[in-house]
Design an enzyme around this catalytic site. Structure first.
Site, PDB file in Angstrom:
ATOM      1  N   GLY A   1       0.303 -11.140   2.507  1.00  0.00           N
ATOM      2  CA  GLY A   1      -0.708 -11.764   3.360  1.00  0.00           C
ATOM      3  C   GLY A   1      -2.052 -11.171   3.024  1.00  0.00           C
ATOM      4  O   GLY A   1      -2.291 -10.763   1.888  1.00  0.00           O
TER       5      GLY A   1
ATOM      6  N   CYS B   1      -6.894 -11.604   0.598  1.00  0.00           N
ATOM      7  CA  CYS B   1      -7.116 -11.796  -0.846  1.00  0.00           C
ATOM      8  C   CYS B   1      -6.017 -12.563  -1.573  1.00  0.00           C
ATOM      9  O   CYS B   1      -6.269 -13.630  -2.107  1.00  0.00           O
ATOM     10  CB  CYS B   1      -7.345 -10.444  -1.508  1.00  0.00           C
ATOM     11  SG  CYS B   1      -8.920  -9.722  -1.017  1.00  0.00           S
TER      12      CYS B   1
ATOM     13  N   GLU C   1     -14.620  -6.568  -7.190  1.00  0.00           N
ATOM     14  CA  GLU C   1     -14.180  -5.372  -6.481  1.00  0.00           C
ATOM     15  C   GLU C   1     -12.660  -5.317  -6.417  1.00  0.00           C
ATOM     16  O   GLU C   1     -12.020  -6.308  -6.141  1.00  0.00           O
ATOM     17  CB  GLU C   1     -14.777  -5.380  -5.060  1.00  0.00           C
ATOM     18  CG  GLU C   1     -14.445  -4.160  -4.245  1.00  0.00           C
ATOM     19  CD  GLU C   1     -14.728  -2.871  -5.010  1.00  0.00           C
ATOM     20  OE1 GLU C   1     -15.858  -2.665  -5.453  1.00  0.00           O
ATOM     21  OE2 GLU C   1     -13.787  -2.061  -5.169  1.00  0.00           O
TER      22      GLU C   1
ATOM     23  N   LYS D   1      -5.520 -16.447  -0.797  1.00  0.00           N
ATOM     24  CA  LYS D   1      -6.635 -17.322  -1.187  1.00  0.00           C
ATOM     25  C   LYS D   1      -6.916 -17.249  -2.694  1.00  0.00           C
ATOM     26  O   LYS D   1      -7.292 -18.240  -3.298  1.00  0.00           O
ATOM     27  CB  LYS D   1      -7.875 -17.003  -0.364  1.00  0.00           C
ATOM     28  CG  LYS D   1      -8.734 -15.866  -0.880  1.00  0.00           C
ATOM     29  CD  LYS D   1     -10.060 -15.802  -0.123  1.00  0.00           C
ATOM     30  CE  LYS D   1     -10.818 -14.521  -0.446  1.00  0.00           C
ATOM     31  NZ  LYS D   1     -11.067 -14.249  -1.846  1.00  0.00           N
TER      32      LYS D   1
HETATM   33  N1  LIG Z   1     -11.122  -7.401   1.711  1.00  0.00           N
HETATM   34  C1  LIG Z   1     -10.682  -6.944   0.549  1.00  0.00           C
HETATM   35  O1  LIG Z   1      -9.761  -6.141   0.472  1.00  0.00           O
HETATM   36  C2  LIG Z   1     -11.328  -7.392  -0.729  1.00  0.00           C
HETATM   37  C3  LIG Z   1     -11.069  -6.688  -1.914  1.00  0.00           C
HETATM   38  C4  LIG Z   1     -11.675  -7.104  -3.087  1.00  0.00           C
HETATM   39  C5  LIG Z   1     -12.497  -8.222  -3.080  1.00  0.00           C
HETATM   40  N2  LIG Z   1     -12.719  -8.907  -1.925  1.00  0.00           N
HETATM   41  C6  LIG Z   1     -13.616 -10.068  -1.953  1.00  0.00           C
HETATM   42  O2  LIG Z   1     -14.875  -9.665  -1.433  1.00  0.00           O
HETATM   43  C7  LIG Z   1     -15.474 -10.743  -0.704  1.00  0.00           C
HETATM   44  C8  LIG Z   1     -15.785 -10.297   0.717  1.00  0.00           C
HETATM   45  O3  LIG Z   1     -14.554 -10.021   1.361  1.00  0.00           O
HETATM   46  P1  LIG Z   1     -14.492  -9.255   2.770  1.00  0.00           P
HETATM   47  O4  LIG Z   1     -13.065  -9.051   3.073  1.00  0.00           O
HETATM   48  O5  LIG Z   1     -15.427  -8.106   2.739  1.00  0.00           O
HETATM   49  O6  LIG Z   1     -15.105 -10.400   3.729  1.00  0.00           O
HETATM   50  P2  LIG Z   1     -15.604 -10.256   5.232  1.00  0.00           P
HETATM   51  O7  LIG Z   1     -15.379 -11.575   5.844  1.00  0.00           O
HETATM   52  O8  LIG Z   1     -15.037  -9.025   5.847  1.00  0.00           O
HETATM   53  O9  LIG Z   1     -17.181 -10.006   5.071  1.00  0.00           O
HETATM   54  C9  LIG Z   1     -18.100 -10.954   4.629  1.00  0.00           C
HETATM   55  C10 LIG Z   1     -19.399 -10.761   5.407  1.00  0.00           C
HETATM   56  O10 LIG Z   1     -20.445 -11.564   4.848  1.00  0.00           O
HETATM   57  C11 LIG Z   1     -21.286 -11.996   5.878  1.00  0.00           C
HETATM   58  N3  LIG Z   1     -22.110 -13.104   5.387  1.00  0.00           N
HETATM   59  C12 LIG Z   1     -21.773 -14.378   5.135  1.00  0.00           C
HETATM   60  N4  LIG Z   1     -22.821 -15.061   4.642  1.00  0.00           N
HETATM   61  C13 LIG Z   1     -23.851 -14.197   4.537  1.00  0.00           C
HETATM   62  C14 LIG Z   1     -25.189 -14.302   4.079  1.00  0.00           C
HETATM   63  N5  LIG Z   1     -25.690 -15.448   3.571  1.00  0.00           N
HETATM   64  N6  LIG Z   1     -25.981 -13.204   4.148  1.00  0.00           N
HETATM   65  C15 LIG Z   1     -25.504 -12.048   4.637  1.00  0.00           C
HETATM   66  N7  LIG Z   1     -24.243 -11.887   5.074  1.00  0.00           N
HETATM   67  C16 LIG Z   1     -23.412 -12.948   5.025  1.00  0.00           C
HETATM   68  C17 LIG Z   1     -20.314 -12.338   6.988  1.00  0.00           C
HETATM   69  O11 LIG Z   1     -20.949 -12.384   8.248  1.00  0.00           O
HETATM   70  C18 LIG Z   1     -19.303 -11.190   6.876  1.00  0.00           C
HETATM   71  O12 LIG Z   1     -19.658 -10.098   7.709  1.00  0.00           O
HETATM   72  C19 LIG Z   1     -14.496 -11.902  -0.816  1.00  0.00           C
HETATM   73  O13 LIG Z   1     -14.859 -12.699  -1.908  1.00  0.00           O
HETATM   74  C20 LIG Z   1     -13.181 -11.213  -1.088  1.00  0.00           C
HETATM   75  O14 LIG Z   1     -12.285 -12.043  -1.782  1.00  0.00           O
HETATM   76  C21 LIG Z   1     -12.167  -8.507  -0.750  1.00  0.00           C
END
Ligand SMILES: NC(=O)c1ccc[n+]([C@@H]2O[C@H](COP(=O)([O-])OP(=O)(O)OC[C@H]3O[C@@H](n4cnc5c(N)ncnc54)[C@H](O)[C@@H]3O)[C@@H](O)[C@H]2O)c1
Length: 437
Positions: A263, A266, A154, A269
């Site tokens: 910060g 993303c 994403e 990490k």
């Molecule tokens: N935040 C961003 O801007 C962004 C953009 C692109 C990619 N990403 C990637 O996407 C991924 C998610 O990021 P995010 O910021 O949405 O994280 P986040 O922490 O906001 O959300 C992750 C969710 O997953 C849930 N979770 C954990 N284990 C689970 C399971 N076994 N079953 C169901 N739910 C579960 C958690 O409770 C949490 O609500 C990461 O790998 C991140 O690097 C994030």
């Protein structure tokens, strides 16, 4: 199509809502009951422009539902989108425990063909691990059910996530399974009516593409920050240099802004994880090592400026701080530069009153009552020895400078985002210190 989104955070919720918006049936699963309760009650747990309305609209239409029931979620979607967190482990590698747990939960329950879509940012080889975890669970159950695992990283930006998802620059699909590729083509067809944006490649290349893109963006930021620090010593203005550089189409204007360091959830990490992947394969990514080091130093730049103006001992000093979120239009404070700045000021004995349009609740969760909060930007200023600008929210761009000067104990503005014209600020009677100017 019927989709299950596993993990309803920033990425999962936006993905679920946008896929429901174009007519799909979406069930969002999360292990956090508090988050699901908010969503079932018609609220949303994060700040993201346009998201609340979209969630409400699609929930009301019955296309978007929320659950903590893993059995229901595993049975529901033909497409199972894994969007759980991949936080950094102690050694900097991406911690895949949540991804693997999500995969196992699917393998333990699935009864018909599934496409498991890795949307989380995961190191190269993770799709293989997900595939193996599901195979193990199916073998344990003694069943044979067809499935495919594809990578679909994403690229949405927090603060513009809905817009980015609805109008993507590109959609990366890493797949070696024709049936799965066809399903993803159909899934994303509504988002690319204007022209083809889907790039299909092998799984490993797709996984690496996400890290490569974030690492490049982090590199641009650290590069500009180092140049800004040099410009300051040379008596040049980095904002003019930036414009001169950006005019070259090979460079471009985007993402060339110097500031207080990157910060968020993303870049920090992902840079760490990519370096770790390289080291596991006997390589040192020298550029990224420097990027990370430069960023750590840049997060201290505002603090150094404070010390330059007011001395090391900040006991009895009070600061107004504008902006807590790691960037505008989000309440996300993960790895936010504001945290490093606040920590440094508090360690030197200062007190702080902060204002942020949306991140103050999040800040209270992280910092408790270590700092005070104001209801408006101007209300944060009273008796402050300086105004520090940390996040470039729009509402800070054209403030009432006369009132600012009257409210501050001394007219010192240290701007980590280069929002104002230094000449104008001097004319207005401020001692104005910005980045690289
Ligand atoms: N935040 C961003 O801007 C962004 C953009 C692109 C990619 N990403 C990637 O996407 C991924 C998610 O990021 P995010 O910021 O949405 O994280 P986040 O922490 O906001 O959300 C992750 C969710 O997953 C849930 N979770 C954990 N284990 C689970 C399971 N076994 N079953 C169901 N739910 C579960 C958690 O409770 C949490 O609500 C990461 O790998 C991140 O690097 C994030």
């Amino acid at each position: 199509m019927k989709l299950t989104i596993v993990g309803t955070g920033y990425v999962g919720l936006v993905t679920g809502a946008c896929l429901a918006e174009v007519g799909n049936d979406v069930l969002c699963l999360d292990v956090d009951p508090a988050k699901i309760a908010i969503l079932q009650g018609g609220g949303i747990p994060i700040h993201e422009p346009g998201l609340q309305e979209m969630v409400r609209r699609n929930a009301a239409a019955g296309r978007l539902r929320f659950t903590t029931d893993v059995d229901e979620a595993a049975a529901f979607g033909t497409l199972q989108v894994i969007a759980v967190g991949t936080p950094p482990g102690e050694d900097g590698s991406a911690d895949l425990q949540y991804v693997v747990a999500a995969a196992r939960a699917i393998g333990q329950r699935m009864n018909d063909y599934k496409v498991i879509i890795d949307k989380s940012t995961v190191p190269v080889g993770t799709a293989d691990r997900v595939k193996a975890a599901i195979a193990e669970e199916l073998a344990r159950r003694g069943v044979e059910i067809p499935y495919a695992v594809v990578s679909n990283p994403e690229f949405l930006k927090e603060g513009a996530a809905v817009e980015d998802f609805m109008r993507p620059d590109r959609i990366i699909v890493g797949s070696d399974d024709e049936r799965a590729t066809l399903l993803l083509r159909a899934l994303y067809q509504p988002f690319q009516r204007n022209h083809e944006r889907l790039i299909v490649m092998d799984v490993r290349s797709a996984e690496l593409t996400k890290y490569a893109a974030n690492a490049m963006l982090a590199t641009r930021i650290s590069f500009m920050n180092e140049l800004a620090n040099l410009a300051e010593r040379l008596g040049a203005d980095i904002e003019l240099v930036r414009k001169g550089m950006g005019a070259d189409p090979r460079i471009g204007y985007h993402f060339l802004y110097p500031g207080v360091g990157y910060g968020g959830s993303c870049f920090p990490k992902d840079v760490k994880a990519l370096r770790h992947t390289a080291s596991e394969h006997g390589m040192t990514l020298k550029v990224l090592t420097a990027v990370e080091q430069a960023n750590a130093e840049q997060k201290q730049v505002l603090l150094h400026k404070v010390v330059k103006h007011l001395g090391e001992d900040l006991r009895g000093r009070h600061f107004a701080l504008w902006g807590l979120a790691f960037k505008p239009n989000t309440d996300d404070m993960r790895e936010a530069p504001s945290l490093a700045i606040i920590e440094g000021l508090l360690a030197r004995g200062a007190t702080i009153t902060a204002y942020d349009p949306v991140a103050m609740e999040e800040s209270k969760k992280l910092l408790g009552d270590k700092i005070a909060y104001a209801k408006s930007p101007l209300a944060a200023l009273g008796q402050a020895d300086a105004l520090l600008i940390v996040t470039e929210w729009k509402e800070f761009r054209s403030p009432d400078f006369d009132t600012i000067r009257q409210l501050l104990k001394q007219p010192l503005v240290i701007d980590g985002r280069n929002l104002y014209d230094p000449k104008l600020m001097r004319e207005l009677g401020f001692d104005y210190d910005a980045i690289g100017r």
